[in-house]
Enzyme design. Structure first.
Site, PDB file in Angstrom:
ATOM      1  N   SER A 113      45.449  32.948  43.983  1.00 47.09           N
ATOM      2  CA  SER A 113      44.284  33.609  43.422  1.00 47.09           C
ATOM      3  C   SER A 113      42.996  33.302  44.169  1.00 47.09           C
ATOM      4  O   SER A 113      42.893  33.555  45.354  1.00 47.09           O
ATOM      5  CB  SER A 113      44.167  33.233  41.945  1.00 47.09           C
ATOM      6  N   HIS A 114      42.058  32.693  43.467  1.00 48.18           N
ATOM      7  CA  HIS A 114      40.720  32.457  44.015  1.00 48.18           C
ATOM      8  C   HIS A 114      40.655  31.154  44.817  1.00 48.18           C
ATOM      9  O   HIS A 114      39.600  30.799  45.318  1.00 48.18           O
ATOM     10  CB  HIS A 114      39.726  32.369  42.857  1.00 48.18           C
ATOM     11  N   ASP A 277      38.464  38.779  44.010  1.00 37.13           N
ATOM     12  CA  ASP A 277      38.960  37.484  44.500  1.00 37.13           C
ATOM     13  C   ASP A 277      40.178  37.615  45.418  1.00 37.13           C
ATOM     14  O   ASP A 277      40.550  38.712  45.824  1.00 37.13           O
ATOM     15  CB  ASP A 277      39.277  36.563  43.313  1.00 37.13           C
ATOM     16  N   ASP A 279      43.438  37.571  45.133  1.00 34.87           N
ATOM     17  CA  ASP A 279      44.535  38.495  44.825  1.00 34.87           C
ATOM     18  C   ASP A 279      44.068  39.743  44.091  1.00 34.87           C
ATOM     19  O   ASP A 279      44.881  40.501  43.562  1.00 34.87           O
ATOM     20  CB  ASP A 279      45.642  37.788  44.040  1.00 34.87           C
ATOM     21  N   ASP A 281      42.379  40.335  41.286  1.00 34.93           N
ATOM     22  CA  ASP A 281      42.344  40.558  39.837  1.00 34.93           C
ATOM     23  C   ASP A 281      41.024  40.141  39.181  1.00 34.93           C
ATOM     24  O   ASP A 281      40.729  40.558  38.070  1.00 34.93           O
ATOM     25  CB  ASP A 281      43.550  39.914  39.131  1.00 34.93           C
ATOM     26  N   ARG A 282      40.232  39.329  39.856  1.00 33.63           N
ATOM     27  CA  ARG A 282      38.938  38.943  39.275  1.00 33.63           C
ATOM     28  C   ARG A 282      37.827  39.864  39.784  1.00 33.63           C
ATOM     29  O   ARG A 282      37.963  40.454  40.858  1.00 33.63           O
ATOM     30  CB  ARG A 282      38.567  37.511  39.666  1.00 33.63           C
ATOM     31  N   THR A 344      43.170  30.447  27.094  1.00 27.78           N
ATOM     32  CA  THR A 344      42.907  30.883  28.468  1.00 27.78           C
ATOM     33  C   THR A 344      44.217  31.229  29.170  1.00 27.78           C
ATOM     34  O   THR A 344      45.174  30.468  29.102  1.00 27.78           O
ATOM     35  CB  THR A 344      42.196  29.751  29.225  1.00 27.78           C
ATOM     36  N   GLU A 363      38.046  37.731  30.117  1.00 28.88           N
ATOM     37  CA  GLU A 363      37.867  36.287  30.131  1.00 28.88           C
ATOM     38  C   GLU A 363      36.579  35.945  30.863  1.00 28.88           C
ATOM     39  O   GLU A 363      36.167  36.670  31.785  1.00 28.88           O
ATOM     40  CB  GLU A 363      39.032  35.626  30.850  1.00 28.88           C
ATOM     41  N   LYS A 376      44.767  41.227  34.777  1.00 27.14           N
ATOM     42  CA  LYS A 376      43.370  41.594  34.913  1.00 27.14           C
ATOM     43  C   LYS A 376      43.210  42.338  36.241  1.00 27.14           C
ATOM     44  O   LYS A 376      44.067  42.218  37.115  1.00 27.14           O
ATOM     45  CB  LYS A 376      42.463  40.376  34.819  1.00 27.14           C
TER      46      LYS A 376
HETATM   47  C1  G16 Z   1      44.110  32.356  36.008  1.00 25.18           C
HETATM   48  C2  G16 Z   1      44.590  33.196  34.876  1.00 25.18           C
HETATM   49  C3  G16 Z   1      43.404  33.606  34.034  1.00 25.18           C
HETATM   50  C4  G16 Z   1      42.644  32.395  33.567  1.00 25.18           C
HETATM   51  C5  G16 Z   1      42.285  31.536  34.721  1.00 25.18           C
HETATM   52  C6  G16 Z   1      41.723  30.236  34.201  1.00 25.18           C
HETATM   53  O1  G16 Z   1      43.271  33.154  36.810  1.00 25.18           O
HETATM   54  O2  G16 Z   1      45.251  34.335  35.362  1.00 25.18           O
HETATM   55  O3  G16 Z   1      43.872  34.369  32.975  1.00 25.18           O
HETATM   56  O4  G16 Z   1      41.477  32.742  32.905  1.00 25.18           O
HETATM   57  O5  G16 Z   1      43.416  31.255  35.496  1.00 25.18           O
HETATM   58  O6  G16 Z   1      41.710  29.304  35.166  1.00 25.18           O
HETATM   59  P1  G16 Z   1      41.516  27.767  34.803  1.00 25.18           P
HETATM   60  O7  G16 Z   1      42.743  27.303  34.090  1.00 25.18           O
HETATM   61  O8  G16 Z   1      41.291  27.164  36.146  1.00 25.18           O
HETATM   62  O9  G16 Z   1      40.290  27.700  33.936  1.00 25.18           O
HETATM   63  P2  G16 Z   1      43.612  33.442  38.310  1.00 25.18           P
HETATM   64  O10 G16 Z   1      42.610  34.478  38.738  1.00 25.18           O
HETATM   65  O11 G16 Z   1      43.449  32.110  38.989  1.00 25.18           O
HETATM   66  O12 G16 Z   1      45.029  33.929  38.316  1.00 25.18           O
END
Ligand code: G16
Length: 543
Positions: A113-114, A277, A279, A281-282, A344, A363, A376
């Protein structure tokens, strides 16, 4: 071509976090590490023979190697076909779209992801089910349990498949279909939004700036914003995906998307700015010199949903993660639709969407989406905003201020303390938990603690219970402080402190969130003993 069964030893640390297994690239490069986890997925999901899988990732370092390994393992495990994005690319929402459109058994998405990428960066892998959404807690636990007892995995002895040209290839008894990673997703977006109205907006002098952060959404933005909607090439920055994201941190927030922030806060700023981000989705949404918090963005999308073709009949309901501000709750109340508060993690929205209980979800962590997929969706949020702007013909800031005037403002901020020693971060949480009784009823200036607890959630669809999802300190005036340990990091612990206050008075809506929340921040530091316990005087990131 023969199937080989390789003897292996279990790794103890393959527990999926908030969104799949995330580790350093170097961890995944250890012998058998990736293979063990993939075999654990296959063993746990037990797909019928000849099932179809979707496979793709955000293009980060190690994506291509991992895809070849997974293809050979899928062939050895009896899958009939795998749909894989060209060059191994599929954004997370596009993977969800493809799983749903072609009714596949599920999909494997490679992404951290990010988190930063590159040889010293992070890598990740997650399984999405046939609804296109992240594996539920139950499935993730089964995968983890299997990973602790695994003794062997199966892999086909085969040559790598060329991934750069769409087409059909054979791998043992399995078909590998290399697909255009953008086409299905772009078609879905065109079915949801009024592309003609957005095209007119952009042709009429409305200027945008989109930052793909050298991540997966580059090709998606080029096709959708550029080719289909006519945004000039100069309005899209960092659209070439790079294995290390150009050395950047592909997290669309005010700190890491600084190039876009400088454009949007500079002289002659465009009317609208957005970033997504690693991937895809953000999303982060900006107006000219104006930041829309993700919580406000969700509320604004809900309040304006009927302006969008796909949602013109209204919303079934909305959902937000617990730390997300209650701005959307106020909209739901006025629309007289249900609003769900989940832990979350996007995986918690899947059941609600599958049951038709909610249409929009969001979120605070820069994620918004709807039931069009089960992830997302960064570009979807950008298009949603552009469609609203095309209809309302007002600046972003004016739309946000009108919203606050109507619903009041949920002033919001998140403080992240990254890379803490795990024991110190856990110590902060333990300390708070031990003080729930003393804290309840205590006064801190104008704030009185009404209640504190560990958030726990019972899924209204399947009855599953998720405990310990964050410490909540709720005040009598509706303000909140939440403490939670991140579930997506790969080094040490990240402690997140979420702060929220409600203000109905328009005369104060111009104030900076940090000014409004200054006292609450001091209360958070005092009651958590964060500074003393972690040695950190300042957060790493404030959003
Ligand atoms: C992932 C989940 C999200 C969540 C986020 C929280 O995001 O897909 O639904 O809100 O983690 O991250 P943390 O546990 O670090 O607060 P992503 O974009 O990293 O896949």
């Amino acid at each position: 071509m023969s199937i080989r069964t390789i003897t292996t030893q279990a790794f103890p640390d393959q527990k999926p976090g908030t969104s799949g297994l995330r580790k350093k690239v170097t961890a995944f490069q250890r012998a058998h590490y990736l293979e063990n986890f993939v075999q654990s997925i296959f063993d746990s999901i037990a797909a019928p023979k000849n099932s179809t899988l979707v496979l793709g990732g955000d293009g980060r370092y190690y994506n291509r190697q991992a895809i070849q390994t997974i293809l050979k393992m899928a062939a050895a495990n009896g899958y009939g076909s795998v749909l894989v994005g060209r060059d191994g690319i599929l954004s997370t929402p596009a993977a969800s779209c493809v799983i749903r459109k072609y009714k596949t058994f599920g999909g494997i998405i490679l992404s951290a992801s990010h988190n930063p990428g590159g040889p010293d960066g992070d890598f990740g892998i997650k399984y999405n089910s046939s609804n296109g959404g992240p594996a539920t807690e139950t499935v993730s636990e089964a995968i983890f349990a299997r990973s602790k007892s695994i003794t062997s995995y199966h892999i086909l002895d085969a040559a790598d498949v060329a991934l750069d040209t769409p087409g059909e290839y054979r791998m043992g008894g399995m078909t590998v279909q290399v697909i255009d990673p953008v086409a299905d997703y772009a078609e879905l977006m065109e079915s949801l939004f009024d592309f003609a109205a957005i095209r007119n907006l952009l042709a009429g002098g409305f200027r945008i700036s989109f930052d793909a952060m050298h991540a997966v959404n580059g090709p998606y933005a080029t096709e959708i914003l550029g080719r289909r909607l006519g945004a000039p090439a100069s309005s899209m920055i960092n659209c070439l995906p790079l294995e290390d994201f150009g050395g950047g941190h592909p997290d669309p927030n005010l700190t890491y998307a600084h190039e876009l922030v400088e454009i949007m806060y500079g002289d002659d700023a465009p009317d609208f700015g957005a970033a997504s981000d690693g991937d895809g989705d953000r999303n982060m949404i900006l107006g000219r010199k104006f930041f829309v918090t993700p919580s406000d963005s969700l509320a604004l999308l809900a309040a304006n949903a009927t302006l969008i073709p796909a949602y013109k009949k209204g919303l079934a309901g909305v959902a937000r993660s617990m730390p997300t501000s209650a701005a959307v709750d106020r909209v739901a109340k006025e629309l007289n639709i249900p609003c769900y508060e989940t832990p979350t993690g996007w995986k918690f929205f899947g059941n609600l969407m599958d049951a038709g209980r909610v249409t929009l979800c969001g979120e605070e962590s820069f994620g918004t989406g709807s039931d069009h997929v089960r992830e997302k969706d960064g570009l979807w949020a950008v298009l949603f905003w552009l469609n609203i702007l095309a209809v309302r013909k007002q600046p972003v800031e004016a739309i946000a201020r009108e919203h606050w005037a109507r619903f009041g403002r949920n002033v919001y901020s998140r403080y992240d303390y990254e890379g803490l020693p795990t024991a110190a971060a856990q110590g902060v949480i333990n300390h708070l938990q031990q003080n729930f009784a003393t804290l309840t009823g205590s006064c801190f200036g104008k704030y009185t603690v009404q209640m504190c607890d560990d958030f726990s959630y019972t899924d209204p669809v399947d009855g599953s219970v998720s405990k310990n999802q964050g410490v909540r300190i709720l005040f009598t005036d509706g303000s909140r402080i939440i403490f939670r340990l991140s579930g997506t990091g790969t080094e040490g612990a990240t402690l997140r402190v979420y702060l929220e206050a409600y203000d109905a008075a328009v005369s104060r809506h111009h104030l900076d969130a940090q000014v409004v929340l200054a006292d609450l921040i001091q209360v958070a530091l005092l009651i958590s003993e964060l500074t003393g316990r972690t040695g950190r005087l300042q957060p790493t990131v404030i959003t």
